[in-house]
Motif scaffolding. Sequence first.
Motif, PDB file in Angstrom:
ATOM      1  N   LYS B   4       0.831  -1.211   0.000  1.00  0.00           N
ATOM      2  CA  LYS B   4       0.000   0.000   0.000  1.00  0.00           C
ATOM      3  C   LYS B   4       0.863   1.257   0.000  1.00  0.00           C
ATOM      4  O   LYS B   4       0.518   2.270  -0.609  1.00  0.00           O
ATOM      5  CB  LYS B   4      -0.921  -0.006   1.224  1.00  0.00           C
ATOM      6  CG  LYS B   4      -1.893  -1.195   1.215  1.00  0.00           C
ATOM      7  CD  LYS B   4      -3.296  -0.776   1.598  1.00  0.00           C
ATOM      8  CE  LYS B   4      -4.260  -1.931   1.340  1.00  0.00           C
ATOM      9  NZ  LYS B   4      -5.654  -1.589   1.589  1.00  0.00           N
ATOM     10  N   LYS B   7       1.857   1.873  -3.432  1.00  0.00           N
ATOM     11  CA  LYS B   7       0.748   2.407  -4.213  1.00  0.00           C
ATOM     12  C   LYS B   7       0.560   3.891  -3.973  1.00  0.00           C
ATOM     13  O   LYS B   7       0.291   4.668  -4.890  1.00  0.00           O
ATOM     14  CB  LYS B   7      -0.542   1.647  -3.856  1.00  0.00           C
ATOM     15  CG  LYS B   7      -0.682   0.333  -4.586  1.00  0.00           C
ATOM     16  CD  LYS B   7      -2.161  -0.035  -4.708  1.00  0.00           C
ATOM     17  CE  LYS B   7      -2.350  -1.219  -5.655  1.00  0.00           C
ATOM     18  NZ  LYS B   7      -3.774  -1.605  -5.751  1.00  0.00           N
ATOM     19  N   GLN B  10       3.391   5.779  -5.652  1.00  0.00           N
ATOM     20  CA  GLN B  10       3.215   5.764  -7.096  1.00  0.00           C
ATOM     21  C   GLN B  10       2.133   6.755  -7.530  1.00  0.00           C
ATOM     22  O   GLN B  10       2.316   7.546  -8.464  1.00  0.00           O
ATOM     23  CB  GLN B  10       2.847   4.347  -7.548  1.00  0.00           C
ATOM     24  CG  GLN B  10       2.984   4.133  -9.048  1.00  0.00           C
ATOM     25  CD  GLN B  10       4.344   4.561  -9.558  1.00  0.00           C
ATOM     26  OE1 GLN B  10       5.354   4.311  -8.899  1.00  0.00           O
ATOM     27  NE2 GLN B  10       4.380   5.252 -10.691  1.00  0.00           N
ATOM     28  N   ALA B  33      -4.746   5.974  -5.257  1.00  0.00           N
ATOM     29  CA  ALA B  33      -3.989   4.826  -4.751  1.00  0.00           C
ATOM     30  C   ALA B  33      -4.920   3.719  -4.270  1.00  0.00           C
ATOM     31  O   ALA B  33      -4.467   2.625  -3.924  1.00  0.00           O
ATOM     32  CB  ALA B  33      -3.073   5.267  -3.621  1.00  0.00           C
TER      33      ALA B  33
END
Lengths: 173, 173, 173, 173
Positions: B4, B7, B10, B33
Amino acid sequence: MTEKQEKIVQAALELFAQEGYHATSTSKVARAAGVSEGLIFRHFGNKEGLLAAIIKIGEQRLRDLYADIVLATNPKEVIRKALEMPFLVEESDYEFWNLQFKLKWELPGYDPSKMEPLQVALTNAFRKLDYTFPKLEAEFLIHALDGIGSALLKGGISDKSTLKEFLLDKYQV
Amino acid sequence: MTEKQEKIVQAALELFAQEGYHATSTSKVARAAGVSEGLIFRHFGNKEGLLAAIIKIGEQRLRDLYADIVLATNPKEVIRKALEMPFLVEESDYEFWNLQFKLKWELPGYDPSKMEPLQVALTNAFRKLDYTFPKLEAEFLIHALDGIGSALLKGGISDKSTLKEFLLDKYQV
Amino acid sequence: MTEKQEKIVQAALELFAQEGYHATSTSKVARAAGVSEGLIFRHFGNKEGLLAAIIKIGEQRLRDLYADIVLATNPKEVIRKALEMPFLVEESDYEFWNLQFKLKWELPGYDPSKMEPLQVALTNAFRKLDYTFPKLEAEFLIHALDGIGSALLKGGISDKSTLKEFLLDKYQV
Amino acid sequence: MTEKQEKIVQAALELFAQEGYHATSTSKVARAAGVSEGLIFRHFGNKEGLLAAIIKIGEQRLRDLYADIVLATNPKEVIRKALEMPFLVEESDYEFWNLQFKLKWELPGYDPSKMEPLQVALTNAFRKLDYTFPKLEAEFLIHALDGIGSALLKGGISDKSTLKEFLLDKYQV
DNA sequence: AATGAATGAGGGTTCATTCAT
DNA sequence: AATGAATGAACCCTCATTCAT
């Protein structure tokens, strides 16, 4: 432009330059300009309108800077003036130009070929001087000048005059 | 980093790159996300902490890019690799580098001499090749590369390979 | 609906009813509901969303009122119940219905034939009772009931029960 | 009233009718009237003063409508004229009356027994015609007319003339 | 009478952040 | 670790109103 309009633009210029467009609130601009917040919207419609006014000024100033270069007749003079351009900017104007560079990255779709007249002038100059690839020479130089300007504003260049002399020598102008 | 966390980073990377740090809300990051907004703060403390994590990644990636250059032994190879560097970046990575350039202007006190190892390597290379002012040559080249990288990301360079070949030829490497 | 959501709706209902939708600020609603202003937007998106939630409740309540009438089998019963409807509303509910009438005038494109089921039921009732123009009788009655309801809410009817008895007698139901 | 005053009132009338009093800004009124915003306050003191002027006009117009009814001698004529009243309003005047209905709900303490003269006239008429409960008949009819007028303005009545004929027939006038 | 620059309060809304679960 | 309700400050902007001209 009325006096208060000028004050607003001036304050916005400084604040946008220091903290960025998005990070600057209209209330801060108003306070710095010594003006009520509502007045900003009366004169510029919205925050983006204020920004647009500032950008317009920036474009004019850029054109002014170019004018001297583009109008030169002697090719060596064109190149010399182009090389000197970043170093001619006074430190008191750094804030202003800092904003212009900032906006280039902060705004989507900004900076659409404002450099073109300069590109043309330099290409012609290099051609007259019998460089093999005048267009590419011009392109490279413009990017280099952009990088130098950027570094100048970020304080990444300690000895300005030495670098300038080196460049003039390198290009033999 | 947990899945997570990755994520979040990102998503933040993409959004910060596209819209800028200040213009991106934590809620948008969380949504992108696929994560609750609170989790961002659990893992990164605050929005700035998330930014710091991203910057760290950027610095690592920059070091990776340099490594190959700095470790080269042949001076011509150093210069060639430096020249090729901006053109090696894949378009899928443009977003990432776009963010790095953006942050350079959006954050106060950013970019503190990250380029130094490269500067040293280039200076040495130019010296070995008997350039008269190796340090200034290196400085100029770094600024030029910065300008080229900037233009590349903003879509201001149409014919990449031609410009690259021109540069390799210009520096005879 | 969570407890706080209920509180918001309740407070909004009262305030919108008393002062009108446009004249009521979300901050006032929040204060009256004992809730932070932001929560309104988390739950209802925007002020209009809050209004929409209230309107939905109003429509449901209206359907509930109709249900009893529409489902009656005896035509006289249908008419009697329709006539009694405005008088059945308790005074504690006046605020709620006041809002519904207010909104009919405050909102553009509101009240699109919510009365239709009632119209159908009354038309049938009048037809069964051999009125010459059952549809027009129904239409007239609905408008009359609307006018009576309106007057009731504005305090323009002093003696409710007398008026009601008069109506029941007039229509012989 | 000067010409500009008229223009302001006219513009306000339209805008208040279309969007409601609270939802209409004085600046919009000024723009629509082709007048500076300040002038509104010079002439009407404040926004509420402008509204008061409009309400006054509405009351006068209402009295004009009544006059014809109230002054009739024949009781059947009184009732007939009352029934015809809502249908006599020209569509070009709908906006004006729409505003009057709107204001009834938007303003607190509005509509204080403006209908009384009509009430008296109708009561007398019904009494002369030996209705058992002339006062209640009058009250009912007034509410019904209010409902019909409301529906007329909201576009809820498709066949005006049929409804009118039905009413005249129903009351045998 | 008439303008339009100017104001300050308040509008709806978004934000980064906290907290109970 | 993870959620999502909840907050309060700040956001951009609009408002009715005033005032110098």
